[in-house]
Design a protein around this motif. Sequence first.
Motif, short mmCIF file in Angstrom:
data_model
loop_
_atom_site.label_atom_id
_atom_site.label_comp_id
_atom_site.label_asym_id
_atom_site.label_seq_id
_atom_site.Cartn_x
_atom_site.Cartn_y
_atom_site.Cartn_z
N LEU A 107 22.55 40.84 -44.89
CA LEU A 107 22.20 39.99 -43.75
C LEU A 107 22.25 38.53 -44.16
N GLY A 108 22.77 37.70 -43.30
CA GLY A 108 22.81 36.27 -43.56
C GLY A 108 21.46 35.63 -43.27
N THR A 109 21.35 34.38 -43.69
CA THR A 109 20.18 33.56 -43.43
C THR A 109 20.67 32.15 -43.08
N SER A 110 19.76 31.26 -42.78
CA SER A 110 20.17 29.88 -42.49
C SER A 110 20.80 29.23 -43.72
N LYS A 111 20.53 29.75 -44.90
CA LYS A 111 21.11 29.18 -46.13
C LYS A 111 22.54 29.64 -46.39
N THR A 112 22.98 30.73 -45.79
CA THR A 112 24.29 31.30 -46.13
C THR A 112 25.44 30.77 -45.29
N GLY A 113 25.16 29.91 -44.33
CA GLY A 113 26.24 29.41 -43.47
C GLY A 113 26.77 30.53 -42.60
N GLN A 114 28.09 30.72 -42.58
CA GLN A 114 28.73 31.71 -41.72
C GLN A 114 28.84 33.08 -42.37
N THR A 115 28.35 33.24 -43.59
CA THR A 115 28.50 34.51 -44.30
C THR A 115 27.14 35.16 -44.54
N ASP A 116 27.17 36.33 -45.15
CA ASP A 116 25.94 37.03 -45.51
C ASP A 116 25.83 37.16 -47.03
N ASN A 117 26.42 36.20 -47.73
CA ASN A 117 26.53 36.28 -49.18
C ASN A 117 25.16 36.29 -49.86
N ILE A 118 24.94 37.27 -50.70
CA ILE A 118 23.65 37.45 -51.37
C ILE A 118 23.36 36.33 -52.35
N THR A 119 24.36 35.85 -53.06
CA THR A 119 24.11 34.80 -54.04
C THR A 119 23.91 33.43 -53.39
N SER A 120 24.14 33.35 -52.08
CA SER A 120 23.93 32.10 -51.36
C SER A 120 22.67 32.12 -50.50
N GLY A 121 21.82 33.11 -50.71
CA GLY A 121 20.57 33.18 -49.96
C GLY A 121 20.51 34.33 -48.97
N GLY A 122 21.51 35.21 -49.02
CA GLY A 122 21.51 36.37 -48.14
C GLY A 122 20.55 37.45 -48.62
N ILE A 123 20.34 38.42 -47.77
CA ILE A 123 19.40 39.51 -48.02
C ILE A 123 20.18 40.82 -48.06
N PHE A 124 19.72 41.75 -48.87
CA PHE A 124 20.31 43.08 -48.82
C PHE A 124 19.21 44.12 -48.73
#
Length: 173
Positions: free
Chosen positions: A102-119
């Motif tokens: 899942l994305g967050t406000s920190k991940t921009g347009q992606t759901d990247n885990i290393t950019s603040g996304g959640i798994f």
Amino acid sequence: GIISLLEEKKKLVFKPVVASHGDGFYKVEYNNNKYFVNDSEVSNTKLEDFINSINKYYLVTEYVEMHKDLKNIYANVTGTIRVMVINRNCNNPQIEDAYLRLGTSKTGQTDNITSGGIFAHIDKESGKFGNAQIIKDHLLKKCEFHPDTDVKIEGTIPFWRETCEKIIEISKY
């Protein structure tokens, strides 16, 4: 041709064939006779310049809208499901594990885990997901509630059984 496709489909995704961490990912939209790249309005000329400036191999596909049940957790980014399939004897693929990103406000347009996304782990039999985690200070931390919406990260993946059946069918092919 890409602009005509965009005007027909309304949303497209531009994703580099070779990339990681969501680098080079773009959501391109056409809405009310206006163009947008990653939610920023651009002119027709700027959109053409953007498309012509791409000097790597890109996949251009329709934007996939996330199911409403998952949008309730966080609607700003389409989440993805990662499924590990092992086919030990070449004719009997098995789903071994799966998780929801899942994305967050920190991940921009992606759901990247290393950019603040959640798994969140998905039970491969039932499709129930939970036990969500996020990386903070280079460590995995429990993340029971989405940091932007405060919605609890648990539920069942819609159409999970059908999804698994299709994954097995594709793997057999």
